[in-house]
Enzyme design. Structure first.
Site, PDB file in Angstrom:
ATOM      1  N   LYS A  57     -24.048   1.599 -27.641  1.00 28.38           N
ATOM      2  CA  LYS A  57     -22.894   1.486 -27.129  1.00 28.38           C
ATOM      3  C   LYS A  57     -22.506  -0.038 -27.975  1.00 28.38           C
ATOM      4  O   LYS A  57     -23.195  -0.771 -28.890  1.00 28.38           O
ATOM      5  CB  LYS A  57     -22.675   1.103 -25.982  1.00 28.38           C
ATOM      6  N   TYR A  65     -15.856  10.948 -21.802  1.00 31.44           N
ATOM      7  CA  TYR A  65     -16.276  10.689 -20.431  1.00 31.44           C
ATOM      8  C   TYR A  65     -15.300  11.350 -19.533  1.00 31.44           C
ATOM      9  O   TYR A  65     -15.316  10.725 -18.205  1.00 31.44           O
ATOM     10  CB  TYR A  65     -16.217   9.161 -20.378  1.00 31.44           C
ATOM     11  N   GLU A  86     -22.843  17.057 -24.854  1.00 28.42           N
ATOM     12  CA  GLU A  86     -22.695  15.925 -25.519  1.00 28.42           C
ATOM     13  C   GLU A  86     -22.952  15.897 -27.044  1.00 28.42           C
ATOM     14  O   GLU A  86     -22.319  15.376 -28.067  1.00 28.42           O
ATOM     15  CB  GLU A  86     -23.384  14.550 -24.828  1.00 28.42           C
TER      16      GLU A  86
HETATM   17  P1  CMP Z   1     -23.187   5.818 -19.094  1.00 28.01           P
HETATM   18  O1  CMP Z   1     -24.544   6.393 -19.056  1.00 28.01           O
HETATM   19  O2  CMP Z   1     -22.970   5.797 -20.423  1.00 28.01           O
HETATM   20  O3  CMP Z   1     -22.226   6.934 -18.139  1.00 28.01           O
HETATM   21  C1  CMP Z   1     -20.950   6.500 -17.677  1.00 28.01           C
HETATM   22  C2  CMP Z   1     -20.787   5.013 -17.793  1.00 28.01           C
HETATM   23  O4  CMP Z   1     -19.812   4.358 -16.808  1.00 28.01           O
HETATM   24  C3  CMP Z   1     -22.203   4.194 -17.522  1.00 28.01           C
HETATM   25  O5  CMP Z   1     -23.177   4.305 -18.443  1.00 28.01           O
HETATM   26  C4  CMP Z   1     -21.600   2.619 -17.306  1.00 28.01           C
HETATM   27  O6  CMP Z   1     -21.433   1.962 -18.452  1.00 28.01           O
HETATM   28  C5  CMP Z   1     -19.991   3.104 -16.915  1.00 28.01           C
HETATM   29  N1  CMP Z   1     -20.109   2.452 -15.575  1.00 28.01           N
HETATM   30  C6  CMP Z   1     -19.129   1.360 -15.080  1.00 28.01           C
HETATM   31  N2  CMP Z   1     -19.190   1.244 -13.984  1.00 28.01           N
HETATM   32  C7  CMP Z   1     -19.948   2.239 -13.330  1.00 28.01           C
HETATM   33  C8  CMP Z   1     -20.372   2.608 -12.138  1.00 28.01           C
HETATM   34  N3  CMP Z   1     -20.095   1.897 -11.095  1.00 28.01           N
HETATM   35  N4  CMP Z   1     -21.325   3.661 -11.817  1.00 28.01           N
HETATM   36  C9  CMP Z   1     -21.653   4.339 -12.990  1.00 28.01           C
HETATM   37  N5  CMP Z   1     -21.464   4.064 -14.258  1.00 28.01           N
HETATM   38  C10 CMP Z   1     -20.456   2.998 -14.417  1.00 28.01           C
END
Ligand code: CMP
Length: 139
Positions: free
Chosen positions: A11, A51, A128
């Site tokens: 990221k 997303y 993805e």
């Molecule tokens: P990622 O695995 O990329 O998938 C979704 C992303 O949302 C997660 O990582 C986090 O970086 C972000 N995120 C922010 N807040 C939350 C939350 N409360 N629960 C889950 N993901 C979150």
């Protein structure tokens, strides 16, 4: 049966801090083979599409804005039991809860700036990977 591929992104926080090399080293040393890889920068539109599954969540706008704030590395990785093993390697989504020695424990700064993404299922790994890579871009 578990498939043997997963998808990851390094990221903007980790890329910007110069941690791409160290993270790729950990990934390779854990036995993952790189099948496809590119450095790119997501537009807000593309980050929003990637997303989309989180569209109704309160963190969606912040997530999209963060993921389009700087360059990332996207990659497809191969290993037995790839999805599950990769999620173990990266640790919990919230770095405050990520086990010692995991990528997020070592490099993540916050739940948004959490260094890496890892697919949460075989089905999403396929979706993805296809979002970023054509067949011709894979080894
Ligand atoms: P990622 O695995 O990329 O998938 C979704 C992303 O949302 C997660 O990582 C986090 O970086 C972000 N995120 C922010 N807040 C939350 C939350 N409360 N629960 C889950 N993901 C979150």
């Amino acid at each position: 049966m578990a498939t043997n591929r997963t998808f990851t992104m390094i990221k903007p926080d980790a890329f910007g801090a110069g941690n791409t090399g160290a993270i790729l080293k950990m990934i390779q040393e854990a036995g993952f083979k790189i099948v496809a890889m590119k450095a790119t920068k997501l537009s807000a539109d593309l980050a929003g599409k990637f997303y989309e599954v989180h569209k109704e969540r309160p963190f969606y706008n912040d997530l999209v804005s963060f993921m389009s704030s700087g360059p990332i590395v996207a990659a497809i990785l191969e290993k037995d039991n790839a999805v599950e093993d990769f999620r173990k390697l990266i640790g919990a989504t919230n770095p405050a809860e990520a086990a010692e020695g995991t990528i997020r424990n070592m490099f993540a700064k916050s739940i948004d700036a959490n260094a890496v993404h890892g697919s949460d299922s075989d089905e999403n790994a396929e979706i993805e990977g296809n979002f970023f890579f054509s067949q011709a871009e894979r080894v």
